[in-house]
Write a protein that holds these residues in place. Structure first.
Motif, PDB file in Angstrom:
ATOM      1  N   PRO A 139       0.818  -1.226   0.000  1.00  0.00           N
ATOM      2  CA  PRO A 139       0.000   0.000   0.000  1.00  0.00           C
ATOM      3  C   PRO A 139       0.848   1.271   0.000  1.00  0.00           C
ATOM      4  N   GLU A 140       1.629   1.475  -1.055  1.00  0.00           N
ATOM      5  CA  GLU A 140       2.466   2.668  -1.167  1.00  0.00           C
ATOM      6  C   GLU A 140       1.691   3.778  -1.872  1.00  0.00           C
ATOM      7  N   ALA A 141       2.031   5.020  -1.566  1.00  0.00           N
ATOM      8  CA  ALA A 141       1.408   6.166  -2.235  1.00  0.00           C
ATOM      9  C   ALA A 141       2.078   6.354  -3.602  1.00  0.00           C
ATOM     10  N   VAL A 142       1.325   6.095  -4.647  1.00  0.00           N
ATOM     11  CA  VAL A 142       1.840   6.199  -6.013  1.00  0.00           C
ATOM     12  C   VAL A 142       1.423   7.548  -6.592  1.00  0.00           C
ATOM     13  N   VAL A 143       2.397   8.435  -6.749  1.00  0.00           N
ATOM     14  CA  VAL A 143       2.068   9.793  -7.204  1.00  0.00           C
ATOM     15  C   VAL A 143       2.790  10.119  -8.502  1.00  0.00           C
ATOM     16  N   ASP A 144       2.059  10.178  -9.569  1.00  0.00           N
ATOM     17  CA  ASP A 144       2.599  10.627 -10.859  1.00  0.00           C
ATOM     18  C   ASP A 144       1.863  11.903 -11.264  1.00  0.00           C
ATOM     19  N   GLY A 145       2.063  12.346 -12.489  1.00  0.00           N
ATOM     20  CA  GLY A 145       1.409  13.561 -12.952  1.00  0.00           C
ATOM     21  C   GLY A 145      -0.102  13.478 -12.929  1.00  0.00           C
ATOM     22  N   ASN A 146      -0.639  12.303 -13.255  1.00  0.00           N
ATOM     23  CA  ASN A 146      -2.096  12.123 -13.208  1.00  0.00           C
ATOM     24  C   ASN A 146      -2.624  12.304 -11.795  1.00  0.00           C
ATOM     25  N   VAL A 147      -1.947  11.648 -10.858  1.00  0.00           N
ATOM     26  CA  VAL A 147      -2.393  11.696  -9.464  1.00  0.00           C
ATOM     27  C   VAL A 147      -2.281  13.125  -8.922  1.00  0.00           C
ATOM     28  N   GLU A 148      -1.228  13.817  -9.291  1.00  0.00           N
ATOM     29  CA  GLU A 148      -1.089  15.217  -8.865  1.00  0.00           C
ATOM     30  C   GLU A 148      -2.276  16.051  -9.336  1.00  0.00           C
ATOM     31  N   ARG A 149      -2.700  15.807 -10.554  1.00  0.00           N
ATOM     32  CA  ARG A 149      -3.833  16.558 -11.104  1.00  0.00           C
ATOM     33  C   ARG A 149      -5.132  16.193 -10.389  1.00  0.00           C
ATOM     34  N   VAL A 150      -5.372  14.899 -10.229  1.00  0.00           N
ATOM     35  CA  VAL A 150      -6.611  14.445  -9.573  1.00  0.00           C
ATOM     36  C   VAL A 150      -6.683  14.970  -8.138  1.00  0.00           C
ATOM     37  N   VAL A 151      -5.588  14.835  -7.410  1.00  0.00           N
ATOM     38  CA  VAL A 151      -5.605  15.183  -5.980  1.00  0.00           C
ATOM     39  C   VAL A 151      -5.661  16.696  -5.761  1.00  0.00           C
ATOM     40  N   THR A 152      -4.911  17.450  -6.557  1.00  0.00           N
ATOM     41  CA  THR A 152      -4.971  18.910  -6.372  1.00  0.00           C
ATOM     42  C   THR A 152      -6.364  19.437  -6.694  1.00  0.00           C
ATOM     43  N   ARG A 153      -7.039  18.778  -7.618  1.00  0.00           N
ATOM     44  CA  ARG A 153      -8.408  19.188  -7.945  1.00  0.00           C
ATOM     45  C   ARG A 153      -9.389  18.743  -6.857  1.00  0.00           C
ATOM     46  N   LEU A 154      -9.262  17.492  -6.461  1.00  0.00           N
ATOM     47  CA  LEU A 154     -10.193  16.938  -5.472  1.00  0.00           C
ATOM     48  C   LEU A 154     -10.197  17.776  -4.195  1.00  0.00           C
ATOM     49  N   PHE A 155      -9.020  18.257  -3.784  1.00  0.00           N
ATOM     50  CA  PHE A 155      -8.917  19.024  -2.538  1.00  0.00           C
ATOM     51  C   PHE A 155      -8.621  20.504  -2.785  1.00  0.00           C
ATOM     52  N   ALA A 156      -8.703  20.929  -4.020  1.00  0.00           N
ATOM     53  CA  ALA A 156      -8.453  22.336  -4.378  1.00  0.00           C
ATOM     54  C   ALA A 156      -7.164  22.865  -3.752  1.00  0.00           C
ATOM     55  N   ILE A 157      -6.090  22.111  -3.952  1.00  0.00           N
ATOM     56  CA  ILE A 157      -4.785  22.517  -3.428  1.00  0.00           C
ATOM     57  C   ILE A 157      -4.190  23.560  -4.371  1.00  0.00           C
ATOM     58  N   ASP A 158      -4.076  24.788  -3.894  1.00  0.00           N
ATOM     59  CA  ASP A 158      -3.616  25.838  -4.812  1.00  0.00           C
ATOM     60  C   ASP A 158      -2.155  26.223  -4.618  1.00  0.00           C
ATOM     61  N   THR A 159      -1.457  25.489  -3.766  1.00  0.00           N
ATOM     62  CA  THR A 159      -0.010  25.667  -3.695  1.00  0.00           C
ATOM     63  C   THR A 159       0.584  25.203  -5.024  1.00  0.00           C
ATOM     64  N   PRO A 160       1.459  26.015  -5.625  1.00  0.00           N
ATOM     65  CA  PRO A 160       2.029  25.608  -6.922  1.00  0.00           C
ATOM     66  C   PRO A 160       2.901  24.357  -6.780  1.00  0.00           C
ATOM     67  N   LEU A 161       2.935  23.547  -7.843  1.00  0.00           N
ATOM     68  CA  LEU A 161       3.901  22.450  -7.919  1.00  0.00           C
ATOM     69  C   LEU A 161       5.252  23.049  -8.302  1.00  0.00           C
ATOM     70  N   PRO A 162       6.372  22.458  -7.848  1.00  0.00           N
ATOM     71  CA  PRO A 162       6.462  21.210  -7.099  1.00  0.00           C
ATOM     72  C   PRO A 162       6.360  21.376  -5.579  1.00  0.00           C
ATOM     73  N   ALA A 163       6.130  22.604  -5.084  1.00  0.00           N
ATOM     74  CA  ALA A 163       6.067  22.803  -3.636  1.00  0.00           C
ATOM     75  C   ALA A 163       4.942  21.996  -3.001  1.00  0.00           C
ATOM     76  N   ALA A 164       3.892  21.721  -3.777  1.00  0.00           N
ATOM     77  CA  ALA A 164       2.725  21.014  -3.234  1.00  0.00           C
ATOM     78  C   ALA A 164       2.924  19.501  -3.153  1.00  0.00           C
ATOM     79  N   LYS A 165       4.044  19.015  -3.649  1.00  0.00           N
ATOM     80  CA  LYS A 165       4.245  17.561  -3.723  1.00  0.00           C
ATOM     81  C   LYS A 165       4.069  16.840  -2.379  1.00  0.00           C
ATOM     82  N   PRO A 166       4.647  17.351  -1.288  1.00  0.00           N
ATOM     83  CA  PRO A 166       4.473  16.651  -0.003  1.00  0.00           C
ATOM     84  C   PRO A 166       3.010  16.553   0.416  1.00  0.00           C
ATOM     85  N   VAL A 167       2.253  17.616   0.206  1.00  0.00           N
ATOM     86  CA  VAL A 167       0.831  17.591   0.554  1.00  0.00           C
ATOM     87  C   VAL A 167       0.095  16.580  -0.309  1.00  0.00           C
ATOM     88  N   VAL A 168       0.395  16.575  -1.588  1.00  0.00           N
ATOM     89  CA  VAL A 168      -0.258  15.628  -2.501  1.00  0.00           C
ATOM     90  C   VAL A 168       0.076  14.201  -2.102  1.00  0.00           C
TER      91      VAL A 168
END
Length: 356
Positions: A139-168
């Motif tokens: 059960p590892e957290a798999v984060v690629d470009g798709n996941v970054e897009r889905v998650v930033t949208r789902l939670f409206a994370i407006d911190t710019p990438l790549p700074a938002a990576k830890p939150v994502v």
DNA sequence: CACCCGTGGAG
DNA sequence: TCTCCAAGGGT
């Protein structure tokens, strides 16, 4: 299970993509398991590369090197030639090194943990998590470009990438289920590739439509926020396509590291920001009657290359530091796209006979 | 963290 | 025509 994961897995069971390297939910229920070698090979090829581009290369590699031991035993030149055209050639060099390590130090079996996988060449955070989840049910957290897009949208994370990576990453980890983590990871990527697309996402068909913060704000395309990128500078140079009367071409091998490392090339000048091309002929690999055949433009990730292409037919084939390769076997050479473009500019038929 | 590292398809 | 960017990793 996290309710997001449950909703997504239900969607995945019904709408997942069929991909050559994937074991779908139905086949898994029949007891089929993903082959770690297949998962690894596909994940390396898919790094920054489209599914469409990968398919043919994946099939070719698997047919030619069915097991990791075969790839480990292969000649590096042949691997580079097989990879030619796919880009990011350090991946091919690391692919070979990784295969050798797995064969020699792990008995031909890939490590089954994130840490074990990440220690291998060419495997970073994303790929280690993806293989661990997909091939080994970790059960590892798999984060690629798709996941970054889905998650930033789902939670409206407006911190710019790549700074938002830890939150994502943390959000993704919270959503990742203990059961079916591999399907969950692939489901997130399928969702990003088919529904939650960069432009004009199909929110009406999204399993998260009722809970998506970006959709609630009526502006999903605003996420993820990215910093503006630098302009692409122009570099110029000259390429020299030398041919013998009996149909052989002067090729060289580039140094093992850096741009197009380890790949084949026709002789070229350096690629610099200079704007004059008047001394090109003087930089040719040998003295001959060089004819100007025009200019090609090729776009790399961080600069645009404009190459003046020169051509000659040389009866004298004695040149230092190169080899004369038959035009009939150019298909076996590790020629990157930019070099095929230069050769075709000088000899329009050079690759036509090779196409089937 | 910032930069380097390919290519081709989509809009 | 032009911009974006695709299952990122290495240094």
């Amino acid at each position: 299970m996290d309710h997001f994961a449950a909703e997504l897995l239900t969607w995945y069971d019904r709408h997942h993509r069929e991909l050559p390297w994937r074991v779908g939910p139905a086949d898994k229920r029949s007891g089929e398991r993903p082959d770690p070698y297949h998962v690894w090979l596909s994940e390396i090829m898919l790094q920054q590369t489209t599914v469409q581009a990968v398919k043919a290369y994946y099939e070719k590699f698997l047919a030619r090197w069915p097991r990791v031991e075969n790839l480990a035993a292969a000649a590096t030149d042949e691997v580079m030639a097989a990879w030619a055209g796919l880009g990011y050639y350090a991946r091919a060099r690391n692919l070979k090194k990784c295969a050798e390590t797995v064969a020699a130090e792990h008995g031909g079996k890939f490590p089954d943990t994130f840490d074990g996988l990440k220690a291998l060449p060419g495997i970073g955070d994303y790929t280690a998590a993806a293989i661990a989840a997909i091939a080994f049910d970790r059960p590892e957290a798999v984060v690629d470009g798709n996941v970054e897009r889905v998650v930033t949208r789902l939670f409206a994370i407006d911190t710019p990438l790549p700074a938002a990576k830890p939150v994502v990453r943390d959000r993704t980890a919270s959503m990742t289920p203990e059961g079916r983590p591999g399907d969950f990871a692939q489901a997130m990527m399928d969702l990003g590739a088919t529904i939650c697309t960069p432009r004009r996402p199909t929110c009406a068909l999204c399993p998260f439509r009722a809970e998506c913060a970006a959709l609630a704000k009526d502006d999903p395309e605003r996420f993820p926020v990215k910093l503006p990128k630098a302009a692409r500078p122009v570099r110029r140079g000259a390429a020299f396509v030398a041919e013998t009367p009996d149909g052989r071409l002067l090729l060289r091998t580039r140094k093992a590291s850096g741009l197009l490392g380890g790949m084949a090339e026709v002789p070229t000048t350096g690629w610099t920001s200079r704007s004059d091309g008047e001394t090109d002929a003087e930089a040719a690999p040998f003295v001959a009657r060089w004819a100007f055949r025009g200019e090609i433009v090729h776009v790399f990730t961080h600069f645009e290359l404009r190459l003046s292409v020169w051509h000659t037919v040389a009866s004298e084939s004695r040149v230092d530091g190169g080899r004369w390769a038959p035009l009939t076997t150019l298909g076996e050479e590790a020629l990157p796209s930019v070099m095929k473009k230069a050769i075709s500019q000088a000899i329009p038929d050079a690759f036509k006979a090779l196409r089937k």
